[in-house]
Design a protein around this motif. Sequence first.
Motif, PDB file in Angstrom:
ATOM      1  N   GLY A  59     -10.199  19.342 -30.526  1.00  0.00           N
ATOM      2  CA  GLY A  59      -9.703  19.105 -31.870  1.00  0.00           C
ATOM      3  C   GLY A  59      -8.658  20.091 -32.329  1.00  0.00           C
ATOM      4  O   GLY A  59      -8.067  19.930 -33.385  1.00  0.00           O
ATOM      5  N   LYS A  60      -8.409  21.137 -31.553  1.00  0.00           N
ATOM      6  CA  LYS A  60      -7.447  22.171 -31.961  1.00  0.00           C
ATOM      7  C   LYS A  60      -6.015  21.687 -31.838  1.00  0.00           C
ATOM      8  O   LYS A  60      -5.725  20.709 -31.161  1.00  0.00           O
ATOM      9  N   LEU A  61      -5.148  22.427 -32.446  1.00  0.00           N
ATOM     10  CA  LEU A  61      -3.722  22.125 -32.361  1.00  0.00           C
ATOM     11  C   LEU A  61      -3.215  22.336 -30.941  1.00  0.00           C
ATOM     12  O   LEU A  61      -3.771  23.131 -30.181  1.00  0.00           O
ATOM     13  N   LEU A  62      -2.140  21.651 -30.591  1.00  0.00           N
ATOM     14  CA  LEU A  62      -1.545  21.793 -29.264  1.00  0.00           C
ATOM     15  C   LEU A  62      -1.112  23.228 -29.006  1.00  0.00           C
ATOM     16  O   LEU A  62      -1.186  23.712 -27.891  1.00  0.00           O
ATOM     17  N   ASP A  63      -0.685  23.935 -30.047  1.00  0.00           N
ATOM     18  CA  ASP A  63      -0.245  25.315 -29.878  1.00  0.00           C
ATOM     19  C   ASP A  63      -1.362  26.199 -29.348  1.00  0.00           C
ATOM     20  O   ASP A  63      -1.131  27.076 -28.530  1.00  0.00           O
ATOM     21  N   THR A  66      -1.834  25.389 -25.662  1.00  0.00           N
ATOM     22  CA  THR A  66      -0.694  25.938 -24.936  1.00  0.00           C
ATOM     23  C   THR A  66      -0.866  27.435 -24.741  1.00  0.00           C
ATOM     24  O   THR A  66      -0.682  27.951 -23.641  1.00  0.00           O
ATOM     25  N   LEU A  67      -1.261  28.119 -25.792  1.00  0.00           N
ATOM     26  CA  LEU A  67      -1.444  29.562 -25.725  1.00  0.00           C
ATOM     27  C   LEU A  67      -2.546  29.936 -24.730  1.00  0.00           C
ATOM     28  O   LEU A  67      -2.395  30.855 -23.942  1.00  0.00           O
ATOM     29  N   ARG A  68      -3.658  29.202 -24.748  1.00  0.00           N
ATOM     30  CA  ARG A  68      -4.759  29.473 -23.816  1.00  0.00           C
ATOM     31  C   ARG A  68      -4.305  29.281 -22.367  1.00  0.00           C
ATOM     32  O   ARG A  68      -4.626  30.080 -21.493  1.00  0.00           O
ATOM     33  N   LEU A  69      -3.560  28.206 -22.100  1.00  0.00           N
ATOM     34  CA  LEU A  69      -3.073  27.958 -20.743  1.00  0.00           C
ATOM     35  C   LEU A  69      -2.094  29.027 -20.287  1.00  0.00           C
ATOM     36  O   LEU A  69      -2.141  29.485 -19.143  1.00  0.00           O
ATOM     37  N   LEU A  70      -1.204  29.422 -21.176  1.00  0.00           N
ATOM     38  CA  LEU A  70      -0.237  30.467 -20.827  1.00  0.00           C
ATOM     39  C   LEU A  70      -0.931  31.792 -20.547  1.00  0.00           C
ATOM     40  O   LEU A  70      -0.570  32.500 -19.604  1.00  0.00           O
ATOM     41  N   LYS A  71      -1.929  32.127 -21.341  1.00  0.00           N
ATOM     42  CA  LYS A  71      -2.675  33.367 -21.110  1.00  0.00           C
ATOM     43  C   LYS A  71      -3.410  33.309 -19.774  1.00  0.00           C
ATOM     44  O   LYS A  71      -3.473  34.303 -19.047  1.00  0.00           O
ATOM     45  N   HIS A  72      -3.951  32.150 -19.457  1.00  0.00           N
ATOM     46  CA  HIS A  72      -4.647  31.970 -18.178  1.00  0.00           C
ATOM     47  C   HIS A  72      -3.693  32.199 -17.008  1.00  0.00           C
ATOM     48  O   HIS A  72      -3.999  32.942 -16.071  1.00  0.00           O
TER      49      HIS A  72
END
Length: 170
Positions: A131-135, A138-144
């Motif tokens: 349910g979270k925003l795409l941002d 995106t941030l979680r994937l980039l940090k990963h």
Amino acid sequence: MRLLSHTFRCVKPPISNPPLSKSSSSSSKDPTLIVKSEPKPKLKQWCVYLIISSNSPIKTYVGVTLDFDRRLKQHNGEIKGGAKATRAGRPWICACTIHGFKDQSQACEFESKWKKVSRKISYEKKEEDVGKLLDDQTLRLLKHRERALGKVKCLFDCSQFEFDWKLDPF
């Protein structure tokens, strides 16, 4: 006599070079003689890159190429080519590029390790992420991917590499 170029279209007629005159020799002191050298073409370097989809579901992709601009156009379907894995999620945007590899082998090895480490380190997609925003996704994937890259840096001599984050994971 018939030229080969008339019979075989792929054969081009020979280019005749005019003989050099004495006035154009290097010993001439004619100030009007200007010799222009063609600019040297920029040498292409192998590049490892991280792209991220801008449509849901948000995904990342790590690849290697000699020409990043062309490759991104392929991933986005603007020109032929691109990986099947990147068909969904278009358009893709550049998150990070890494330059300075000595050859294709080194770039491919780096890419492979980055992908492998990314799969091994934990990345748990929480239920609340749906349910979270795409941002946020995106941030979680980039940090990963950035955490995985940090582990890969320990496996290589990265002193000659140039890391260029287009999207800051922090």
